[in-house]
Design a protein around this motif. Structure first.
Motif, PDB file in Angstrom:
ATOM      1  N   GLU A  32      45.276  44.940  32.375  1.00 56.94           N
ATOM      2  CA  GLU A  32      46.256  44.415  33.343  1.00 56.94           C
ATOM      3  C   GLU A  32      46.580  45.465  34.411  1.00 56.94           C
ATOM      4  O   GLU A  32      46.637  45.160  35.601  1.00 56.94           O
ATOM      5  CB  GLU A  32      47.528  43.989  32.595  1.00 56.94           C
ATOM      6  CG  GLU A  32      48.564  43.309  33.465  1.00 56.94           C
ATOM      7  CD  GLU A  32      48.137  41.924  33.911  1.00 56.94           C
ATOM      8  OE1 GLU A  32      48.498  41.563  35.044  1.00 56.94           O
ATOM      9  OE2 GLU A  32      47.458  41.219  33.166  1.00 56.94           O
ATOM     10  N   LYS A  48      41.071  37.138  35.958  1.00 60.32           N
ATOM     11  CA  LYS A  48      41.033  38.571  36.293  1.00 60.32           C
ATOM     12  C   LYS A  48      39.593  39.068  36.217  1.00 60.32           C
ATOM     13  O   LYS A  48      38.720  38.463  36.802  1.00 60.32           O
ATOM     14  CB  LYS A  48      41.984  39.321  35.383  1.00 60.32           C
ATOM     15  CG  LYS A  48      43.405  38.734  35.549  1.00 60.32           C
ATOM     16  CD  LYS A  48      44.468  39.701  35.402  1.00 60.32           C
ATOM     17  CE  LYS A  48      45.783  39.000  35.775  1.00 60.32           C
ATOM     18  NZ  LYS A  48      46.883  39.521  35.099  1.00 60.32           N
ATOM     19  N   GLU A  97      45.762  45.370  38.507  1.00 53.31           N
ATOM     20  CA  GLU A  97      46.808  45.610  39.506  1.00 53.31           C
ATOM     21  C   GLU A  97      46.440  46.797  40.409  1.00 53.31           C
ATOM     22  O   GLU A  97      46.631  46.752  41.627  1.00 53.31           O
ATOM     23  CB  GLU A  97      48.145  45.861  38.818  1.00 53.31           C
ATOM     24  CG  GLU A  97      49.305  45.982  39.792  1.00 53.31           C
ATOM     25  CD  GLU A  97      50.640  46.178  39.085  1.00 53.31           C
ATOM     26  OE1 GLU A  97      51.576  46.614  39.780  1.00 53.31           O
ATOM     27  OE2 GLU A  97      50.752  45.902  37.884  1.00 53.31           O
TER      28      GLU A  97
END
Length: 194
Positions: free
Chosen positions: A19, A111, A23
């Motif tokens: 994650e 993602k 980002e």
């Protein structure tokens, strides 16, 4: 522009989660960022305009074939994938069979999908190192699911063809390159690549 890529080694206690890495890539959109299986960050500048045009042409040819074929989906250079080693890679163009893609959850697809494409293509830019890209192709060929890879060296008019468990094939100044049998009927015309 950067020559080849910058490699940043991260201390073990500063490793990013999936994650956090996603980002990190989103807030640094002007850079192409990957990781290798050692967890090192590989930072590359965007390609020059001419290489970008050639990448777009390659992706366009793959996309047209993929739409007509209908058995899989094609991806551009901006798509990232998480390999089985944890490395995160973004091939210049790639393709995945629909049944493999559809086996992923919507969250995984959103993602850096945890899958290596069936087909990966890398196009050398003037700042790339052949040795670095050959190592990247070798890393792809060790992945479950990958069936074919092409590394295109525009400067030398050479295409390196990778298949898992087989020696690399080298084509010098081909007019076209066939994706058969992995990509049945796909023929990459090289006139717009050189």
């Amino acid at each position: 522009m950067l020559d080849d890529s910058i490699i940043l080694q991260m201390p073990p206690d500063l490793q990013m989660t999936d994650e956090q890495f996603f980002e990190f890539c989103q807030i640094n959109r002007d850079l192409r960022i990957e990781t290798n299986k050692l967890g090192e960050l590989l930072i590359m500048s965007p390609t020059g305009s001419e290489t970008g045009n050639r990448e777009f042409n390659l992706s366009g040819q793959l996309w047209v074939w993929s739409e007509q074929d209908g058995t899989g989906i094609a991806f551009s250079y901006s798509a990232g994938f998480t390999l089985s080693t944890g490395a995160k890679k973004s091939p210049d163009a790639s393709w995945i069979k629909l049944e493999r893609w559809n086996s992923l959850s919507p969250e995984q697809k959103e993602k850096f999908a945890p899958i290596c494409p069936d087909f990966v293509l890398e196009l050398m830019s003037p700042s790339d190192s052949l040795k670095t890209l050959q190592a990247k192709m070798t890393e792809y060929m060790e992945e479950p699911g990958v069936k074919l890879g092409w590394l295109i060296d525009r400067k030398q008019h050479t295409v390196y063809i990778y298949r898992p468990g087989m020696p690399t094939e080298c084509l010098e100044n081909p007019d076209s390159v066939s994706g058969d049998p992995v990509l049945p009927g796909f023929v990459l015309k090289m006139s717009k690549v050189w």
